[in-house]
Motif scaffolding. Structure first.
Motif, PDB file in Angstrom:
ATOM      1  N   LYS A 160      27.933  49.776  42.620  1.00  0.00           N
ATOM      2  CA  LYS A 160      26.687  49.296  42.025  1.00  0.00           C
ATOM      3  C   LYS A 160      26.182  50.308  41.006  1.00  0.00           C
ATOM      4  O   LYS A 160      26.190  51.519  41.258  1.00  0.00           O
ATOM      5  CB  LYS A 160      25.638  49.112  43.136  1.00  0.00           C
ATOM      6  CG  LYS A 160      24.267  48.700  42.661  1.00  0.00           C
ATOM      7  CD  LYS A 160      23.322  48.593  43.851  1.00  0.00           C
ATOM      8  CE  LYS A 160      21.900  48.338  43.393  1.00  0.00           C
ATOM      9  NZ  LYS A 160      20.956  48.268  44.534  1.00  0.00           N
ATOM     10  N   GLY A 161      25.782  49.793  39.851  1.00  0.00           N
ATOM     11  CA  GLY A 161      25.277  50.651  38.796  1.00  0.00           C
ATOM     12  C   GLY A 161      26.331  51.112  37.814  1.00  0.00           C
ATOM     13  O   GLY A 161      26.003  51.654  36.751  1.00  0.00           O
ATOM     14  N   ALA A 162      27.588  50.898  38.136  1.00  0.00           N
ATOM     15  CA  ALA A 162      28.670  51.307  37.236  1.00  0.00           C
ATOM     16  C   ALA A 162      28.853  50.251  36.141  1.00  0.00           C
ATOM     17  O   ALA A 162      28.526  49.082  36.335  1.00  0.00           O
ATOM     18  CB  ALA A 162      29.968  51.469  38.013  1.00  0.00           C
ATOM     19  N   PRO A 163      29.414  50.667  34.998  1.00  0.00           N
ATOM     20  CA  PRO A 163      29.688  49.675  33.948  1.00  0.00           C
ATOM     21  C   PRO A 163      30.887  48.806  34.325  1.00  0.00           C
ATOM     22  O   PRO A 163      31.779  49.222  35.055  1.00  0.00           O
ATOM     23  CB  PRO A 163      29.998  50.547  32.727  1.00  0.00           C
ATOM     24  CG  PRO A 163      30.505  51.827  33.302  1.00  0.00           C
ATOM     25  CD  PRO A 163      29.771  52.030  34.592  1.00  0.00           C
ATOM     26  N   VAL A 164      30.867  47.609  33.788  1.00  0.00           N
ATOM     27  CA  VAL A 164      31.926  46.642  34.071  1.00  0.00           C
ATOM     28  C   VAL A 164      32.501  46.124  32.759  1.00  0.00           C
ATOM     29  O   VAL A 164      31.755  45.835  31.822  1.00  0.00           O
ATOM     30  CB  VAL A 164      31.372  45.446  34.878  1.00  0.00           C
ATOM     31  CG1 VAL A 164      32.387  44.312  34.931  1.00  0.00           C
ATOM     32  CG2 VAL A 164      30.980  45.880  36.279  1.00  0.00           C
ATOM     33  N   GLU A 165      33.829  46.036  32.701  1.00  0.00           N
ATOM     34  CA  GLU A 165      34.483  45.364  31.588  1.00  0.00           C
ATOM     35  C   GLU A 165      35.599  44.497  32.151  1.00  0.00           C
ATOM     36  O   GLU A 165      36.559  44.995  32.734  1.00  0.00           O
ATOM     37  CB  GLU A 165      35.052  46.350  30.568  1.00  0.00           C
ATOM     38  CG  GLU A 165      35.700  45.624  29.387  1.00  0.00           C
ATOM     39  CD  GLU A 165      36.247  46.574  28.334  1.00  0.00           C
ATOM     40  OE1 GLU A 165      35.654  46.671  27.240  1.00  0.00           O
ATOM     41  OE2 GLU A 165      37.302  47.206  28.603  1.00  0.00           O
ATOM     42  N   LEU A 166      35.478  43.208  31.974  1.00  0.00           N
ATOM     43  CA  LEU A 166      36.505  42.267  32.410  1.00  0.00           C
ATOM     44  C   LEU A 166      37.260  41.818  31.159  1.00  0.00           C
ATOM     45  O   LEU A 166      36.673  41.265  30.236  1.00  0.00           O
ATOM     46  CB  LEU A 166      35.872  41.066  33.121  1.00  0.00           C
ATOM     47  CG  LEU A 166      34.928  41.400  34.274  1.00  0.00           C
ATOM     48  CD1 LEU A 166      34.383  40.113  34.894  1.00  0.00           C
ATOM     49  CD2 LEU A 166      35.617  42.252  35.316  1.00  0.00           C
ATOM     50  N   LYS A 167      38.561  42.035  31.194  1.00  0.00           N
ATOM     51  CA  LYS A 167      39.351  41.824  29.976  1.00  0.00           C
ATOM     52  C   LYS A 167      39.844  40.385  29.824  1.00  0.00           C
ATOM     53  O   LYS A 167      40.225  39.729  30.783  1.00  0.00           O
ATOM     54  CB  LYS A 167      40.537  42.782  29.958  1.00  0.00           C
ATOM     55  CG  LYS A 167      40.150  44.250  29.805  1.00  0.00           C
ATOM     56  CD  LYS A 167      41.370  45.132  29.744  1.00  0.00           C
ATOM     57  CE  LYS A 167      41.031  46.550  29.330  1.00  0.00           C
ATOM     58  NZ  LYS A 167      40.015  47.193  30.157  1.00  0.00           N
ATOM     59  N   CYS A 168      39.848  39.941  28.581  1.00  0.00           N
ATOM     60  CA  CYS A 168      40.402  38.648  28.230  1.00  0.00           C
ATOM     61  C   CYS A 168      41.017  38.761  26.844  1.00  0.00           C
ATOM     62  O   CYS A 168      40.358  39.198  25.907  1.00  0.00           O
ATOM     63  CB  CYS A 168      39.323  37.570  28.225  1.00  0.00           C
ATOM     64  SG  CYS A 168      39.881  35.959  27.628  1.00  0.00           S
ATOM     65  N   ASN A 169      42.272  38.382  26.724  1.00  0.00           N
ATOM     66  CA  ASN A 169      42.936  38.338  25.427  1.00  0.00           C
ATOM     67  C   ASN A 169      43.387  36.911  25.152  1.00  0.00           C
ATOM     68  O   ASN A 169      43.700  36.161  26.077  1.00  0.00           O
ATOM     69  CB  ASN A 169      44.143  39.282  25.407  1.00  0.00           C
ATOM     70  CG  ASN A 169      43.716  40.726  25.499  1.00  0.00           C
ATOM     71  OD1 ASN A 169      43.674  41.293  26.590  1.00  0.00           O
ATOM     72  ND2 ASN A 169      43.378  41.306  24.370  1.00  0.00           N
ATOM     73  N   SER A 173      40.594  39.666  21.384  1.00  0.00           N
ATOM     74  CA  SER A 173      40.034  39.871  22.716  1.00  0.00           C
ATOM     75  C   SER A 173      38.634  39.280  22.811  1.00  0.00           C
ATOM     76  O   SER A 173      37.952  39.075  21.792  1.00  0.00           O
ATOM     77  CB  SER A 173      39.992  41.358  23.053  1.00  0.00           C
ATOM     78  OG  SER A 173      39.043  42.023  22.234  1.00  0.00           O
ATOM     79  N   PHE A 174      38.228  39.029  24.033  1.00  0.00           N
ATOM     80  CA  PHE A 174      36.897  38.505  24.324  1.00  0.00           C
ATOM     81  C   PHE A 174      36.482  39.086  25.675  1.00  0.00           C
ATOM     82  O   PHE A 174      36.276  38.387  26.657  1.00  0.00           O
ATOM     83  CB  PHE A 174      36.941  36.976  24.348  1.00  0.00           C
ATOM     84  CG  PHE A 174      35.595  36.314  24.478  1.00  0.00           C
ATOM     85  CD1 PHE A 174      35.366  35.372  25.472  1.00  0.00           C
ATOM     86  CD2 PHE A 174      34.565  36.593  23.604  1.00  0.00           C
ATOM     87  CE1 PHE A 174      34.148  34.733  25.595  1.00  0.00           C
ATOM     88  CE2 PHE A 174      33.330  35.975  23.717  1.00  0.00           C
ATOM     89  CZ  PHE A 174      33.132  35.041  24.725  1.00  0.00           C
ATOM     90  N   HIS A 175      36.338  40.395  25.713  1.00  0.00           N
ATOM     91  CA  HIS A 175      36.065  41.076  26.977  1.00  0.00           C
ATOM     92  C   HIS A 175      34.612  40.877  27.395  1.00  0.00           C
ATOM     93  O   HIS A 175      33.686  40.916  26.576  1.00  0.00           O
ATOM     94  CB  HIS A 175      36.353  42.571  26.854  1.00  0.00           C
ATOM     95  CG  HIS A 175      37.771  42.876  26.468  1.00  0.00           C
ATOM     96  ND1 HIS A 175      38.828  42.063  26.797  1.00  0.00           N
ATOM     97  CD2 HIS A 175      38.297  43.925  25.768  1.00  0.00           C
ATOM     98  CE1 HIS A 175      39.955  42.587  26.325  1.00  0.00           C
ATOM     99  NE2 HIS A 175      39.654  43.712  25.691  1.00  0.00           N
ATOM    100  N   LEU A 176      34.414  40.732  28.695  1.00  0.00           N
ATOM    101  CA  LEU A 176      33.082  40.564  29.271  1.00  0.00           C
ATOM    102  C   LEU A 176      32.582  41.919  29.760  1.00  0.00           C
ATOM    103  O   LEU A 176      33.288  42.609  30.496  1.00  0.00           O
ATOM    104  CB  LEU A 176      33.137  39.569  30.434  1.00  0.00           C
ATOM    105  CG  LEU A 176      31.814  39.196  31.096  1.00  0.00           C
ATOM    106  CD1 LEU A 176      30.947  38.377  30.141  1.00  0.00           C
ATOM    107  CD2 LEU A 176      32.084  38.391  32.368  1.00  0.00           C
TER     108      LEU A 176
END
Lengths: 112, 110
Positions: free
Chosen positions: A15-24, A69-72
């Protein structure tokens, strides 16, 4: 074929950490891309679409044509963000007669 | 949500029996889709429809057939259910803002 790839199956963060979910994506034309979220045992819901350029629940996603890419992303993850996330294309115009392929999805787990 | 419902919500059936799942929409959308969702595979397109009596195959269509005799209903039939068809099935429509999904049907083939 119009496809998206989500290279990771699981992302676990505190919790509190950054998130990056990858999409190409690989596309022959101009992509229209979406992120969908599925909370436990619920239906998939639209999270955001790249055209609107809006932020929903603190998530943003930018279409990067150079990297295809379209990363979340979210700067500070919350426990309620734990869910499965799908990247999805909409081939051309809404309702285009094409075989639309979702990414395989990624499970985000946010630990307290 | 968005006038799309699936029935039944849950079903247990025996191997070899036919099964029909129903998707009903109330907003006159032209395009309707059937997906199955499985761990490790995500969402996979089974069949889709682009109008009454107009359907086409998706990536995992073997063992499934569909029918669309009227705009509001899109039926998915498992001709002879197998254990590999145990899955969660989602119907979807496409509107101006992307997909809207039904609540899903959890099918177990024993």
């Amino acid at each position: 074929a119009q496809r998206v790839t989500q290279p990771e199956k699981l992302l676990s963060v505190f919790k509190g950490a950054p998130v990056e979910l990858k999409c190409n994506y690989s596309y022959s034309g101009s992509p229209e891309l979406f992120w969908y979220v599925q909370y436990s045992r619920q239906r998939l819901q639209l999270l955001l679409r790249h055209i609107s350029r809006e932020s929903i629940k603190g998530f943003t996603a930018d279409l990067n044509k150079g990297e295809t890419s379209f990363h979340l992303k979210k700067p500070f993850a919350q426990e309620e963000d734990s869910a499965m996330y799908y990247c999805a294309p909409l081939g051309g115009r809404a309702g285009a007669n094409s075989k639309l392929t979702f990414g395989k999805g990624i499970t985000l787990s946010v630990r307290p | 949500d968005a006038g799309i419902t699936q029935s039944p919500r849950h079903k247990v059936t025996e191997t070899g029996t036919p099964v029909t799942l129903r998707c009903h929409q109330t907003e006159n959308h032209r395009y309707m889709y059937w997906y199955r969702q499985d761990p490790g595979h995500g969402l996979r397109l089974i069949h889709y429809s682009y109008g009454v009596k107009d359907t086409d195959k998706g990536e995992v269509s073997d063992g499934y057939s569909v029918s669309r005799s009227k705009t509001e209903d899109f039926l998915l039939t498992l001709e002879s259910a197998t254990s590999s068809q145990t899955s969660v099935y989602f119907c979807a429509i496409i509107g101006t803002y992307g997909y809207t999904f039904g609540s899903g049907t959890r099918l177990t083939v024993v």
